[in-house]
Design an enzyme around this catalytic site. Structure first.
Site, PDB file in Angstrom:
ATOM      1  N   LYS A 194      39.168  28.867  32.226  1.00 14.31           N
ATOM      2  CA  LYS A 194      40.266  28.416  33.088  1.00 14.31           C
ATOM      3  C   LYS A 194      39.688  28.142  34.470  1.00 14.31           C
ATOM      4  O   LYS A 194      39.422  29.059  35.244  1.00 14.31           O
ATOM      5  CB  LYS A 194      41.365  29.481  33.172  1.00 14.31           C
ATOM      6  CG  LYS A 194      42.570  28.990  33.920  1.00 14.31           C
ATOM      7  CD  LYS A 194      42.846  29.839  35.145  1.00 14.31           C
ATOM      8  CE  LYS A 194      43.850  29.176  36.054  1.00 14.31           C
ATOM      9  NZ  LYS A 194      43.227  28.346  37.102  1.00 14.31           N
TER      10      LYS A 194
ATOM     11  N   GLU B  48      32.825  39.015  39.960  1.00 12.33           N
ATOM     12  CA  GLU B  48      32.032  38.613  41.126  1.00 12.33           C
ATOM     13  C   GLU B  48      33.051  38.326  42.217  1.00 12.33           C
ATOM     14  O   GLU B  48      33.737  37.310  42.187  1.00 12.33           O
ATOM     15  CB  GLU B  48      31.184  37.388  40.752  1.00 12.33           C
ATOM     16  CG  GLU B  48      30.018  37.172  41.669  1.00 12.33           C
ATOM     17  CD  GLU B  48      30.335  36.176  42.752  1.00 12.33           C
ATOM     18  OE1 GLU B  48      30.764  36.636  43.841  1.00 12.33           O
ATOM     19  OE2 GLU B  48      30.161  34.983  42.519  1.00 12.33           O
TER      20      GLU B  48
ATOM     21  N   CYS C 181      31.034  33.072  48.732  1.00 12.88           N
ATOM     22  CA  CYS C 181      31.138  34.545  48.783  1.00 12.88           C
ATOM     23  C   CYS C 181      29.919  35.161  49.448  1.00 12.88           C
ATOM     24  O   CYS C 181      29.988  36.299  49.914  1.00 12.88           O
ATOM     25  CB  CYS C 181      31.248  35.116  47.374  1.00 12.88           C
ATOM     26  SG  CYS C 181      32.630  34.469  46.491  1.00 12.88           S
TER      27      CYS C 181
ATOM     28  N   GLU D 134      36.583  38.543  54.937  1.00 16.40           N
ATOM     29  CA  GLU D 134      35.943  37.234  54.791  1.00 16.40           C
ATOM     30  C   GLU D 134      36.774  36.137  55.470  1.00 16.40           C
ATOM     31  O   GLU D 134      37.965  36.021  55.200  1.00 16.40           O
ATOM     32  CB  GLU D 134      35.921  36.874  53.297  1.00 16.40           C
ATOM     33  CG  GLU D 134      34.628  37.058  52.603  1.00 16.40           C
ATOM     34  CD  GLU D 134      34.737  36.655  51.135  1.00 16.40           C
ATOM     35  OE1 GLU D 134      33.738  36.182  50.614  1.00 16.40           O
ATOM     36  OE2 GLU D 134      35.806  36.820  50.511  1.00 16.40           O
TER      37      GLU D 134
END
Ligand code: SIN
Length: 483
Positions: A179, A254, A288, A385
């Site tokens: 997906k 992750e 990331c 972040e």
């Protein structure tokens, strides 16, 4: 729209349950650089996802029986086709994701490298002959595929985050239902076109598009799925982990990072600035592993900040298809709002703006590459972040202080360190609470290395010789009667 050498790579349909399928309900997909609609993809409900999973279950039986060398050949063919159609795949990526074309080309190479690497690793999935504890028995352990994998991937790397999962999965003998992000589905669909062309049997790699919730629900609740692999936010990763517990599915995650980039006074400052640019501004700061917090030793903080700002002020912001552009749009308006909020908050808390600082005059999803110095640790951009082109800098006096700040985060994915002192390299690399440490280098990603994080940055490793283990079970066999 874009012109492709192989127009059939761009499809508004999904490949599942043995054929290319459309669906009555669709989701529009937009070019982030101008907001124009580029197509509509199926918005699949759970019943359709179930069809894909049931088809996968049948394919799993056959795929698990193939010998590693066959699987290796399929993966290698697929990687070669990606390289053959690199230009088209890169154009599709820039269209849907916005990154500069040169970066998209780089990502296609990077994505194909995972298929190539795991085509090689497929043949090296050794087991063990274990020294026996009794004369009449022999003991061994071998590797088996976990089973059907449901993978959920993000929009920032629309191709490589998929191949980093399907490479090891297929090599291990697992089949995959994938997906992709509904914001960038076309790169995944193009991969399915090439998988078919590479001769990979139907059902081994299927793509289902739609809103995340129904697809994830089906992955989580359907017993056919034995493995969930996800790249994305820590918030969603935790939900998937918790929900996977119900059927004790294998999970690889992750998740987010908050990478520190520590520069000591003994570092080569020019090199540190070069590394800072690569690590911070790749994909407009939407990775990331992007540096999120610059920590610079007080003695050189000003020199570093001004040198970095000078380079950043030369960036060309614009549509990723325009020659010379090195910063594309952010993915959507919410991303712009977040960067803007982080900038304002950093300035409110005492930060000093050196360059950029606001949405770009191009409008839409463009933001000025920004450098702020004197940033407080309490600023939002140091706590979470930013996922955008903001470089916040804070100075430190001692190694201990730098490490305390660097490790004061619940996440630990990448970290960066610049120094010329070998003893410090060991010491600081050991002390950093992160899955990956990059020393005197701004880009650490490559298929040969174990990519992953500690703390709330995730579980498991992708790439490298370890990546295949995420898709393998170990079976122990005790064989008696061996007189
Ligand atoms: C990511 O942002 O999750 C991946 C970046 C990379 O592979 O370098």
């Amino acid at each position: 729209m874009i012109s492709l050498n192989k127009p059939s790579l761009f499809k508004n349909s999904n490949f599942y349950a043995g054929e290319w399928r459309t669906f009555s309900k669709t989701i529009p997909v937009f070019d982030p650089s101008n907001g124009e609609k580029i197509g509509e993809i199926p918005d699949l409900p759970r019943e359709e996802v179930r069809k894909a999973l049931e088809f996968a279950a049948k394919a799993q039986k056959e795929w698990a029986k193939t010998i590693p060398k066959q699987r290796a050949r399929f993966l290698r063919n697929w990687a070669d086709l990606m390289i053959l159609h690199k230009e088209d795949l890169a154009k599709i990526m820039t269209l849907e994701q916005g990154k500069p074309l040169a970066e998209s080309r780089g990502e296609i190479d990077y994505a194909a490298s995972y298929l190539e690497w795991f085509s090689e690793e497929a043949k090296r999935a050794y087991g063990d002959l274990i020294p026996t504890h009794r004369k009449e028995v022999r003991l061994m352990a071998w590797k088996e595929p976990v089973g059907v994998a449901g993978i959920l991937t993000p929009w920032n790397f629309p191709s490589s985050m998929i191949t980093r999962k399907i490479g090891p999965a297929l090599a291990a003998g697992c089949v995959v239902v994938s997906k992709p992000s509904e914001l960038t589905p076309y790169s995944a669909i193009a991969l399915a076109v090439l998988a078919e062309e590479a001769g990979i049997p139907a059902g081994v790699f299927q793509v289902v598009t739609g809103q995340p919730e129904p697809i994830a629900e089906e992955f989580l609740e359907n017993k056919i799925v034995r493995k969930i692999s996800f790249t994305g936010s820590t918030r969603v990763g935790k939900i998937l982990l918790e929900r996977s517990a119900k059927q004790v599915k294998r999970v690889s995650l992750e998740l987010g990072g908050n990478a520190p980039f520590i520069v000591f006074a003994d570092a080569n400052i020019k090199e540190a600035i070069r590394g800072a640019i690569a690590s911070k501004f790749r994909n407009a700061g939407q990775t990331c592993v992007c540096t999120n917090r610059f920590l610079v030793e007080e003695k050189i903080a000003e020199e570093f900040a001004h040198g970095l700002s000078e380079e950043v002020s030369r960036f060309k912001v614009g549509n990723g298809f325009v020659e010379g552009v090195n910063i594309g749009p952010l993915i959507h308006s919410a991303a712009i709002k977040k960067v803007d909020a982080h900038v304002k908050d950093a300035l409110d808390k005492g930060g000093k703006l050196l360059v950029g600082g606001k949405p770009h005059s191009l409008g839409g999803n463009f933001f000025e590459p920004t450098v702020i110095t004197n940033v407080s640790e309490r600023s939002q951009c140091f706590q979470e972040e930013t996922f955008g082109p903001l470089a916040p800098i804070r100075s430190f006096k001692t190694e201990e202080e730098a490490l305390t700040i660097a490790n004061s985060s619940d996440v630990g994915l990448a970290s960066y360190l610049y120094t010329s002192d070998p003893a410090r390299i060991w010491r600081v690399s050991e002390a950093l609470e992160a899955g990956m440490v990059s020393v005197n280098e701004g880009i650490l990603s490559t298929e040969q290395v174990p990519f992953g994080g500690v703390k709330e940055s995730g579980l498991g490793r992708e790439g490298s010789k370890y990546g295949i283990e995420e898709y393998q079970e170990i079976k122990y066999v005790c064989w008696g009667g061996q007189n």
